[in-house]
Design an enzyme around this catalytic site. Structure first.
Site, short mmCIF file in Angstrom:
data_model
loop_
_atom_site.label_atom_id
_atom_site.label_comp_id
_atom_site.label_asym_id
_atom_site.label_seq_id
_atom_site.Cartn_x
_atom_site.Cartn_y
_atom_site.Cartn_z
N GLY A 196 49.56 47.71 41.66
CA GLY A 196 49.19 48.58 42.78
C GLY A 196 49.22 47.85 44.12
O GLY A 196 49.92 48.27 45.06
N ARG B 35 54.43 57.05 43.55
CA ARG B 35 54.27 57.61 42.20
C ARG B 35 54.64 59.09 42.14
O ARG B 35 55.01 59.59 41.08
CB ARG B 35 52.83 57.41 41.72
N GLY C 100 48.45 48.19 35.23
CA GLY C 100 48.01 47.80 33.88
C GLY C 100 49.11 48.00 32.84
O GLY C 100 49.27 47.18 31.93
P1 ADP Z 1 47.76 44.23 41.46
O1 ADP Z 1 47.07 45.53 41.77
O2 ADP Z 1 48.96 44.04 42.34
O3 ADP Z 1 48.05 44.05 40.00
P2 ADP Z 1 45.23 42.86 41.34
O4 ADP Z 1 44.53 44.17 41.24
O5 ADP Z 1 45.17 41.93 40.20
O6 ADP Z 1 46.75 43.05 41.83
O7 ADP Z 1 44.63 42.03 42.56
C1 ADP Z 1 44.47 42.53 43.84
C2 ADP Z 1 43.20 42.03 44.41
O8 ADP Z 1 43.14 40.60 44.35
C3 ADP Z 1 43.05 42.37 45.86
O9 ADP Z 1 42.01 43.29 45.98
C4 ADP Z 1 42.71 41.06 46.54
O10 ADP Z 1 41.64 41.17 47.45
C5 ADP Z 1 42.33 40.16 45.40
N1 ADP Z 1 42.59 38.75 45.70
C6 ADP Z 1 43.77 38.13 45.76
N2 ADP Z 1 43.63 36.85 46.10
C7 ADP Z 1 42.31 36.63 46.28
C8 ADP Z 1 41.53 35.49 46.63
N3 ADP Z 1 42.09 34.31 46.87
N4 ADP Z 1 40.20 35.64 46.69
C9 ADP Z 1 39.64 36.84 46.45
N5 ADP Z 1 40.31 37.95 46.11
C10 ADP Z 1 41.63 37.85 46.03
C1 3PG Z 2 46.72 52.88 37.40
O1 3PG Z 2 46.50 53.17 38.58
O2 3PG Z 2 47.00 51.73 37.02
C2 3PG Z 2 46.78 54.00 36.41
O3 3PG Z 2 46.73 55.26 37.03
C3 3PG Z 2 45.67 53.87 35.37
O4 3PG Z 2 44.43 53.97 35.97
P1 3PG Z 2 43.14 53.38 35.23
O5 3PG Z 2 43.25 51.85 35.34
O6 3PG Z 2 41.97 53.94 36.00
O7 3PG Z 2 43.17 53.81 33.79
MG MG Z 3 45.06 46.25 41.57
#
Ligand code: ADP
Ligand code: 3PG
Ligand code: MG
Length: 399
Positions: free
Chosen positions: A350, A35, A373
């Site tokens: 992320g 980033r 997001g």
């Molecule tokens: P991204 O940040 O790429 O958008 P998310 O934040 O939606 O993805 O999801 C990431 C999280 O999902 C990770 O912390 C991971 O531990 C959790 N996760 C993925 N698959 C599973 C699972 N089968 N059971 C529990 N947690 C899971």
């Molecule tokens: C992100 O990491 O997706 C952005 O920096 C936004 O952060 P936030 O979900 O805490 O608003």
């Molecule tokens: Mg995430």
């Protein structure tokens, strides 16, 4: 949106909102600086044009508290090294100290403000706070795509008070790329959705029914879908109240002849724990007290076959609980499947981004969005509030 390129910034004080919300370990070492790297073109452009740069960002979710572990100090160091310039760190984002630091600036100086979310007003989109931020500058630039889905003071309200508000190169690039792909994608389009935030991602899935030919669902997301098909998922992470909505998306997909792929096998464990006992089971045989933590090898193979004829691939969310090594293999396999396919590949999120960098596959992905997001909000087909704010400024100026 007007671009930074369309206005005169020479000798002006330019406030650049960026998203430096990067992952750090317990010792505050930056573990992924994508980033930061992503906004260097805008910062370099402003430096080359002899502007005075005020750079501002949030970090984490301190909710108005000054938490030392969420200070931007480590970022100032990294930014200084990347730009080969001294970056002055402010002790706050508004107030008399910041004012005097800014008024002492010469052209091509850079001041990094302290975490905007150390002030509660930031996330409240507070007008007075926004006005104070705006009073520091002649020009406001939003180059913080990843936070542009939030109605926060430094990306929305500030545009009401800054003399001029424009978009930076990263924001333009992210929006431009997305609009181009979604407006006229090469088919077959495959969307891979994983991760955990079912409630956040279900809307995006529903919107994508109009654009995609195939869905691949993995990660904890898949459990909610499997449950709605009547499979037992043991103690897996699911969102019970969304089981019905998941079912209705699958029905709609079937009606439109969109292919919908769910895992066929899983790595299961008794607990969310690196030390937990694990085993591999066909998806219809998840034991009652176990949790599905990752997709299994049969699923990885199936999913890679689904990608063979893809022309456009959109991916958000890991295939398993990748923080734990024994549950990261499904996601790692997916990184390579996506990196190897003969398609335009676009990835956001992320955790997903971390997996790609860990596998050093970033240069084999067409486009990695800096947004999580924000990327999802775009997938939902919505205009980001911060983008709408910049567009409003444009409209007002035209009148
Ligand atoms: P991204 O940040 O790429 O958008 P998310 O934040 O939606 O993805 O999801 C990431 C999280 O999902 C990770 O912390 C991971 O531990 C959790 N996760 C993925 N698959 C599973 C699972 N089968 N059971 C529990 N947690 C899971
Ligand atoms: C992100 O990491 O997706 C952005 O920096 C936004 O952060 P936030 O979900 O805490 O608003
Ligand atoms: Mg995430």
């Amino acid at each position: 949106m007007k671009s930074i390129r369309e206005i005169d910034i020479t000798n002006k004080t330019v406030f650049i909102r960026v998203d430096f919300n990067v992952p750090m370990d317990e010792q505050q070492n930056i573990t992924n600086d994508t980033r930061i790297q992503a906004v260097l073109p805008t910062l370099r452009y402003a430096l080359d044009n002899q502007a005075k740069l005020i750079v501002a960002s949030h970090m984490g979710r301190p909710k108005g508290k000054k938490l030392p572990e969420l200070s931007l100090k480590p970022i100032a160091k990294r930014l200084g090294r990347l730009l080969e310039k001294d970056v002055k760190m402010a002790n706050d984002c508004i107030g008399p100290d910041v004012k005097s630091l800014v008024s002492a600036m010469k052209t091509s100086d850079i001041v990094l403000l302290e975490n905007l979310r150390f002030r509660r007003e930031e996330q409240k989109n507070n007008d007075k706070f926004a006005k104070e931020l705006a009073s520091l500058c002649d020009v406001y630039v939003n180059d913080a795509f990843a936070v542009s889905h939030r109605v926060n003071a430094s990306v929305v309200a500030i545009t009401k008070y800054a003399p001029v508000s424009v978009a930076g190169f990263l924001l333009q690039k992210e929006i431009g790329y997305f609009s181009k792909i979604m407006a006229n994608p090469q088919h077959p389009v495959v969307a891979i959705i994983g991760g955990a935030k079912v409630s956040d991602k279900l809307m995006a899935l529903a919107n994508m029914l109009d654009h995609v030919d195939k869905f691949i669902i993995g990660g904890a997301m898949a459990n909610t879908f499997l449950k709605s098909k009547g499979y037992g998922v043991g103690k897996s992470k699911i969102e019970e109240n969304l089981v019905e909505a998941a079912g209705s998306i699958m029905k709609k997909a079937a009606k439109r002849k969109i292919k919908f792929y769910l895992p066929v096998d899983a790595v299961v464990a008794r607990r969310f724990d690196p030390k937990a006992q694990t085993k591999l089971v066909p998806i219809q045989e998840i034991p009652e007290n176990w949790m599905a933590m990752d997709i299994g090898p049969a699923t990885s193979l199936l999913f890679s076959e689904v990608l063979y004829d893809a022309k456009t691939v959109i991916w958000n969310g890991p295939m398993g609980a990748l923080e734990i090594d024994s549950f990261s293999r499904g996601t790692i396999a997916m990184v390579h499947s996506v990196a190897n396919c003969y398609a335009l590949t676009i990835v956001g999120g992320g955790e997903t981004d971390i997996a790609i960098h860990k596998e050093k596959a970033d240069d084999r992905i067409t486009y990695i969005s800096t947004g999580g997001g924000a990327f999802l909000t775009m997938l939902e087909g919505k205009t980001l509030p911060a983008v709408a704010a910049l567009q409003n400024c444009e409209k007002k100026m035209d009148k």
